[in-house]
Design a protein around this motif. Structure first.
Motif, PDB file in Angstrom:
ATOM      1  N   ASP A  20       0.892  -1.171   0.000  1.00  0.00           N
ATOM      2  CA  ASP A  20       0.000   0.000   0.000  1.00  0.00           C
ATOM      3  C   ASP A  20       0.925   1.215   0.000  1.00  0.00           C
ATOM      4  O   ASP A  20       1.243   1.789   1.042  1.00  0.00           O
ATOM      5  N   GLU A  61      -5.667   7.050   9.724  1.00  0.00           N
ATOM      6  CA  GLU A  61      -6.406   8.000   8.885  1.00  0.00           C
ATOM      7  C   GLU A  61      -7.744   7.420   8.450  1.00  0.00           C
ATOM      8  O   GLU A  61      -7.926   6.198   8.426  1.00  0.00           O
ATOM      9  N   GLY A  64      -7.727   9.825   4.358  1.00  0.00           N
ATOM     10  CA  GLY A  64      -6.440  10.505   4.332  1.00  0.00           C
ATOM     11  C   GLY A  64      -6.196  11.406   5.531  1.00  0.00           C
ATOM     12  O   GLY A  64      -5.071  11.758   5.851  1.00  0.00           O
ATOM     13  N   THR A  94      -7.328   2.896   6.025  1.00  0.00           N
ATOM     14  CA  THR A  94      -8.504   2.448   5.278  1.00  0.00           C
ATOM     15  C   THR A  94      -8.297   1.097   4.595  1.00  0.00           C
ATOM     16  O   THR A  94      -9.135   0.205   4.697  1.00  0.00           O
ATOM     17  N   ASN A  95      -7.182   0.952   3.885  1.00  0.00           N
ATOM     18  CA  ASN A  95      -7.002  -0.263   3.077  1.00  0.00           C
ATOM     19  C   ASN A  95      -5.919  -1.197   3.620  1.00  0.00           C
ATOM     20  O   ASN A  95      -6.143  -2.390   3.761  1.00  0.00           O
TER      21      ASN A  95
HETATM   22  C1  MLT Z   1      -4.708   3.134   3.403  1.00  0.00           C
HETATM   23  O1  MLT Z   1      -4.332   2.167   4.106  1.00  0.00           O
HETATM   24  O2  MLT Z   1      -5.803   3.168   2.865  1.00  0.00           O
HETATM   25  C2  MLT Z   1      -3.836   4.294   3.169  1.00  0.00           C
HETATM   26  O3  MLT Z   1      -2.555   4.122   3.378  1.00  0.00           O
HETATM   27  C3  MLT Z   1      -4.495   5.595   2.965  1.00  0.00           C
HETATM   28  C4  MLT Z   1      -3.733   6.855   3.290  1.00  0.00           C
HETATM   29  O4  MLT Z   1      -2.921   6.920   4.179  1.00  0.00           O
HETATM   30  O5  MLT Z   1      -3.980   7.858   2.635  1.00  0.00           O
END
Ligand code: MLT
Length: 229
Positions: A20, A61, A64, A94-95
């Motif tokens: 990610d 987050e 974001g 988030t992901n």
């Molecule tokens: C995520 O895990 O979705 C991200 O890393 C998102 C982010 O930090 O903007």
């Protein structure tokens, strides 16, 4: 050795690498300069409950932005540079954190900043199949994960005698060879543009540095720690 690229779900029961690139993998990698363990959590509520038990610093987050009441957001630099004496980081994103929880194999965390080290470690521990897994964004393809995965796959193959790549993996390697177009891919990706819009362009700049860090996180017993030989 079978070496594949997948989206969201791993197809290997041997070694999987979660990617990610903007920003969870980069944050995790740099956080290991400062913290002994990172506990990924699915929800902010779970993270808060866990902090009551284990102590530590809360980071994460949603869309974001830093989560209200948390010590930090998901900015790789601020996590790395935090001056706390705490050794535990509790992280919800988030992901990235969701993808980690869904994998069952030996799990590493890869990003562009530690692609070379990730390639070396995965080639060392794998028996027959390394799957690089793009976290994507809510189930959809993300350009920055594809490009960072391309560099990781390239590094994996440099460490193996035989490398049986799937078609997606071959495409990612080709797409990631030119560093200038890779960087422009990071800035022009949906996540890159979103982060710049909400004031985190420096994070995109940080995340698109290539092979500048040797930390590789390994996920065991629901914790991320530095891989050691
Ligand atoms: C995520 O895990 O979705 C991200 O890393 C998102 C982010 O930090 O903007």
């Amino acid at each position: 050795m079978k070496v594949t690229l997948s989206l969201e779900t791993t197809i290997s029961s041997d070694v999987s690498i979660m990617v990610d690139a903007l920003r969870a993998s980069t944050t995790i990698t740099l956080a290991l300069n400062n913290f002994e363990r990172i506990i990924p959590c699915l929800t902010p509520e779970e993270a808060l409950r866990l902090k009551d038990k284990t102590g530590g610093i809360l980071a994460g987050e949603r869309n974001g932005e830093k989560i209200e009441g948390f010590d930090m957001g998901n900015s790789p630099k601020s996590v790395e540079e935090s001056e706390t004496l705490e050794k535990t980081l509790i992280l919800t994103t988030t992901n990235g954190t969701r993808i980690l929880e869904s994998m069952n194999s030996q799990i590493l965390v890869g990003s562009l900043i530690n692609a070379k080290a990730t390639g070396e470690v995965s080639a060392k521990i794998a028996k027959n199949h390394i799957d690089v897994v793009m976290a994507g964004v809510k189930g959809e393809f993300a350009l920055e994960d594809f490009l960072a995965s391309g560099e990781i796959l390239y590094q994996i193959c440099k460490n193996l005698k035989d490398c049986e790549l799937n078609e997606l993996a071959k495409a990612a390697i080709i797409a990631s060879r030119d560093y200038n177009s890779l960087k422009s891919g990071f800035y022009n990706s949906r996540s890159g543009k979103h982060l710049a819009k909400i004031g985190y362009k420096d994070d995109v700049t940080c995340c698109c540095q290539k092979n500048i860090n040797e930390n590789v996180a390994i996920y065991t017993n629901r914790e991320l720690k530095l891989f050691k030989d």
